[in-house]
Write a protein that holds these residues in place. Sequence first.
Motif, short mmCIF file in Angstrom:
data_model
loop_
_atom_site.label_atom_id
_atom_site.label_comp_id
_atom_site.label_asym_id
_atom_site.label_seq_id
_atom_site.Cartn_x
_atom_site.Cartn_y
_atom_site.Cartn_z
N TYR A 140 5.66 5.51 3.60
CA TYR A 140 5.70 5.82 1.92
C TYR A 140 6.41 5.82 1.15
N LEU A 168 9.70 3.15 1.45
CA LEU A 168 9.02 2.17 0.80
C LEU A 168 9.22 1.82 -0.86
N HIS A 223 2.59 0.58 -5.17
CA HIS A 223 2.41 1.88 -4.91
C HIS A 223 1.29 2.73 -4.37
N ILE A 267 -0.60 1.07 -2.00
CA ILE A 267 0.21 0.93 -0.67
C ILE A 267 -0.20 2.85 0.08
N SER A 308 -4.23 3.00 0.32
CA SER A 308 -4.35 2.14 1.49
C SER A 308 -4.41 3.45 2.33
N GLY A 309 -2.52 4.08 2.16
CA GLY A 309 -1.98 5.64 3.55
C GLY A 309 -3.10 6.35 3.58
#
Length: 95
Positions: free
Chosen positions: A35, A38, A48, A51, A54-55
């Motif tokens: 993360y 990215l 953002h 992501i 979901s992480g």
Amino acid sequence: MANDLQSRVDAMFARDKLWAYAFVVVLWATLIFVYGSLMPIIPDTGVHIVILVSGVIVGLFNTISIVAMISHYSHDRKFIYELDIRHLDERHAPR
């Protein structure tokens, strides 16, 4: 003999539990690293958030599944580990 077997079962369970918790720590460290890597290359705030969410979901599901696995192993440790120990002993026995 039974006491020795129980101590071997306890040692195997403790080792497996340690590896499982270490995997969870490495998983979360990897998710945080990815993360963080990215963030600078993704300009959109919405992406953002997607992501990040979901992480966190992936990390939580994996953490919960490993905790459940350890709990299952704890309840059935006698059956699981005694069978493994017997097979290991048979494999290492002189022929």
